[in-house]
Design a protein around this motif. Sequence first.
Motif, PDB file in Angstrom:
ATOM      1  N   TYR A  59       0.843  -1.193   0.000  1.00 35.34           N
ATOM      2  CA  TYR A  59       0.000   0.000   0.000  1.00 35.34           C
ATOM      3  C   TYR A  59       0.875   1.239   0.000  1.00 35.34           C
ATOM      4  CZ  TYR A  59      -3.853  -3.078   1.148  1.00 35.34           C
ATOM      5  OH  TYR A  59      -4.787  -4.064   1.111  1.00 35.34           O
ATOM      6  N   GLY A  60       0.412   2.271  -0.676  1.00 37.72           N
ATOM      7  CA  GLY A  60       1.155   3.529  -0.697  1.00 37.72           C
ATOM      8  C   GLY A  60       0.990   4.295   0.596  1.00 37.72           C
ATOM      9  N   ARG A  61       1.463   5.495   0.571  1.00 38.58           N
ATOM     10  CA  ARG A  61       1.350   6.348   1.757  1.00 38.58           C
ATOM     11  C   ARG A  61      -0.041   6.965   1.815  1.00 38.58           C
ATOM     12  NH1 ARG A  61       6.711   7.521   3.679  1.00 38.58           N
ATOM     13  NH2 ARG A  61       5.687   8.917   5.059  1.00 38.58           N
ATOM     14  N   ARG A  62      -0.492   7.201   3.008  1.00 36.57           N
ATOM     15  CA  ARG A  62      -1.785   7.858   3.180  1.00 36.57           C
ATOM     16  C   ARG A  62      -1.568   9.354   3.383  1.00 36.57           C
ATOM     17  NH1 ARG A  62      -3.060   9.316   8.358  1.00 36.57           N
ATOM     18  NH2 ARG A  62      -1.758   8.456   9.975  1.00 36.57           N
ATOM     19  N   ASP A  63      -2.646  10.089   3.293  1.00 34.78           N
ATOM     20  CA  ASP A  63      -2.583  11.527   3.541  1.00 34.78           C
ATOM     21  C   ASP A  63      -2.268  11.730   5.031  1.00 34.78           C
ATOM     22  OD1 ASP A  63      -3.012  14.224   3.911  1.00 34.78           O
ATOM     23  OD2 ASP A  63      -4.940  14.256   2.879  1.00 34.78           O
ATOM     24  N   PRO A  64      -1.188  12.434   5.370  1.00 28.99           N
ATOM     25  CA  PRO A  64      -0.827  12.592   6.786  1.00 28.99           C
ATOM     26  C   PRO A  64      -1.846  13.403   7.586  1.00 28.99           C
ATOM     27  CG  PRO A  64       0.747  13.738   5.368  1.00 28.99           C
ATOM     28  CD  PRO A  64      -0.205  13.019   4.475  1.00 28.99           C
ATOM     29  N   ALA A  65      -2.715  14.144   6.917  1.00 34.56           N
ATOM     30  CA  ALA A  65      -3.721  14.924   7.642  1.00 34.56           C
ATOM     31  C   ALA A  65      -4.835  14.038   8.199  1.00 34.56           C
ATOM     32  CB  ALA A  65      -4.315  15.989   6.728  1.00 34.56           C
ATOM     33  N   LEU A  66      -4.947  12.823   7.711  1.00 41.17           N
ATOM     34  CA  LEU A  66      -6.003  11.921   8.168  1.00 41.17           C
ATOM     35  C   LEU A  66      -5.544  11.212   9.440  1.00 41.17           C
ATOM     36  CD1 LEU A  66      -7.036  10.405   4.727  1.00 41.17           C
ATOM     37  CD2 LEU A  66      -7.995  12.372   5.910  1.00 41.17           C
ATOM     38  N   THR A  67      -6.408  11.201  10.437  1.00 44.39           N
ATOM     39  CA  THR A  67      -6.023  10.645  11.733  1.00 44.39           C
ATOM     40  C   THR A  67      -6.491   9.214  11.934  1.00 44.39           C
ATOM     41  OG1 THR A  67      -8.017  11.525  12.772  1.00 44.39           O
ATOM     42  CG2 THR A  67      -6.043  12.912  12.815  1.00 44.39           C
ATOM     43  N   GLN A  68      -7.538   8.789  11.246  1.00 48.34           N
ATOM     44  CA  GLN A  68      -8.137   7.478  11.497  1.00 48.34           C
ATOM     45  C   GLN A  68      -7.793   6.428  10.455  1.00 48.34           C
ATOM     46  OE1 GLN A  68      -9.955   6.526  14.260  1.00 48.34           O
ATOM     47  NE2 GLN A  68      -9.238   8.486  15.018  1.00 48.34           N
ATOM     48  N   LEU A  69      -7.783   6.799   9.198  1.00 48.98           N
ATOM     49  CA  LEU A  69      -7.589   5.823   8.129  1.00 48.98           C
ATOM     50  C   LEU A  69      -6.131   5.363   8.058  1.00 48.98           C
ATOM     51  CD1 LEU A  69      -9.686   7.423   5.247  1.00 48.98           C
ATOM     52  CD2 LEU A  69     -10.275   5.404   6.581  1.00 48.98           C
ATOM     53  N   SER A  70      -5.937   4.048   8.025  1.00 49.51           N
ATOM     54  CA  SER A  70      -4.590   3.505   7.812  1.00 49.51           C
ATOM     55  C   SER A  70      -4.278   3.598   6.320  1.00 49.51           C
ATOM     56  CB  SER A  70      -4.530   2.058   8.281  1.00 49.51           C
ATOM     57  OG  SER A  70      -5.336   1.248   7.443  1.00 49.51           O
ATOM     58  N   ALA A  71      -3.067   3.233   5.953  1.00 48.41           N
ATOM     59  CA  ALA A  71      -2.671   3.293   4.538  1.00 48.41           C
ATOM     60  C   ALA A  71      -3.552   2.371   3.690  1.00 48.41           C
ATOM     61  CB  ALA A  71      -1.204   2.921   4.380  1.00 48.41           C
ATOM     62  N   ARG A  72      -3.855   1.173   4.170  1.00 44.82           N
ATOM     63  CA  ARG A  72      -4.680   0.258   3.369  1.00 44.82           C
ATOM     64  C   ARG A  72      -6.130   0.709   3.324  1.00 44.82           C
ATOM     65  NH1 ARG A  72      -3.194  -3.510   7.420  1.00 44.82           N
ATOM     66  NH2 ARG A  72      -4.836  -3.690   8.935  1.00 44.82           N
ATOM     67  N   GLU A  73      -6.633   1.288   4.419  1.00 44.95           N
ATOM     68  CA  GLU A  73      -8.000   1.813   4.408  1.00 44.95           C
ATOM     69  C   GLU A  73      -8.095   3.029   3.485  1.00 44.95           C
ATOM     70  OE1 GLU A  73      -9.072   0.513   8.995  1.00 44.95           O
ATOM     71  OE2 GLU A  73      -8.308   2.518   8.578  1.00 44.95           O
ATOM     72  N   TYR A  74      -7.070   3.868   3.507  1.00 47.41           N
ATOM     73  CA  TYR A  74      -7.025   5.027   2.624  1.00 47.41           C
ATOM     74  C   TYR A  74      -7.025   4.582   1.165  1.00 47.41           C
ATOM     75  CZ  TYR A  74      -5.229   9.267   0.395  1.00 47.41           C
ATOM     76  OH  TYR A  74      -5.061  10.354  -0.432  1.00 47.41           O
ATOM     77  N   ALA A  75      -6.236   3.555   0.831  1.00 47.50           N
ATOM     78  CA  ALA A  75      -6.199   3.036  -0.541  1.00 47.50           C
ATOM     79  C   ALA A  75      -7.566   2.500  -0.960  1.00 47.50           C
ATOM     80  CB  ALA A  75      -5.137   1.945  -0.663  1.00 47.50           C
ATOM     81  N   LEU A  76      -8.242   1.801  -0.053  1.00 52.63           N
ATOM     82  CA  LEU A  76      -9.561   1.268  -0.369  1.00 52.63           C
ATOM     83  C   LEU A  76     -10.573   2.385  -0.578  1.00 52.63           C
ATOM     84  CD1 LEU A  76     -11.669  -1.017  -0.621  1.00 52.63           C
ATOM     85  CD2 LEU A  76     -12.013  -0.748   1.840  1.00 52.63           C
ATOM     86  N   VAL A  77     -10.596   3.361   0.300  1.00 50.95           N
ATOM     87  CA  VAL A  77     -11.561   4.467   0.173  1.00 50.95           C
ATOM     88  C   VAL A  77     -11.309   5.236  -1.119  1.00 50.95           C
ATOM     89  CG1 VAL A  77     -12.348   6.635   1.213  1.00 50.95           C
ATOM     90  CG2 VAL A  77     -12.005   4.629   2.650  1.00 50.95           C
ATOM     91  N   CYS A  78     -10.052   5.478  -1.457  1.00 47.14           N
ATOM     92  CA  CYS A  78      -9.730   6.166  -2.723  1.00 47.14           C
ATOM     93  C   CYS A  78     -10.182   5.328  -3.917  1.00 47.14           C
ATOM     94  CB  CYS A  78      -8.237   6.443  -2.817  1.00 47.14           C
ATOM     95  SG  CYS A  78      -7.667   7.767  -1.754  1.00 47.14           S
ATOM     96  N   ALA A  79      -9.925   4.025  -3.875  1.00 44.04           N
ATOM     97  CA  ALA A  79     -10.313   3.145  -4.984  1.00 44.04           C
ATOM     98  C   ALA A  79     -11.828   3.095  -5.138  1.00 44.04           C
ATOM     99  CB  ALA A  79      -9.753   1.742  -4.762  1.00 44.04           C
ATOM    100  N   ALA A  80     -12.547   2.986  -4.030  1.00 44.40           N
ATOM    101  CA  ALA A  80     -14.015   2.952  -4.085  1.00 44.40           C
ATOM    102  C   ALA A  80     -14.574   4.300  -4.540  1.00 44.40           C
ATOM    103  CB  ALA A  80     -14.578   2.566  -2.722  1.00 44.40           C
TER     104      ALA A  80
END
Length: 122
Positions: free
Chosen positions: A22-43
Amino acid sequence: MLPGLLVLALLAWALLRFAAGYGRRDPALTQLSAREYALVCAAADAAFPPGGAIPLSGTQAQIPAPADRYLAALPPRNRLLIRLLFVLIEHATLIFKAPGWDGWRRFSALSLSTRRRSRSSF
């Protein structure tokens, strides 16, 4: 000895496939992990694709930010349930093949066209 090594190698491969890449997540996000961020972006991009009827894609519209705030507002038990739902959606295509030649990959690793076609499967 050999069956044990094969099982160990299979478990290592499954763990890498499940958790790595998984890539890096947006550092401003406090709850989403890198894999959750990738999933939300993909969806988000599957629901609102680039060049679609809406001028901005799901990621350009920054859909992960409200999802992150929503997770932060949830009680811990519900937050865990949402995270388990994310895991199910992300890895369901490893068990149930998505349409297309690349259908045996994680949801976030599927091509945009395959993600759009597989949306109706969920």
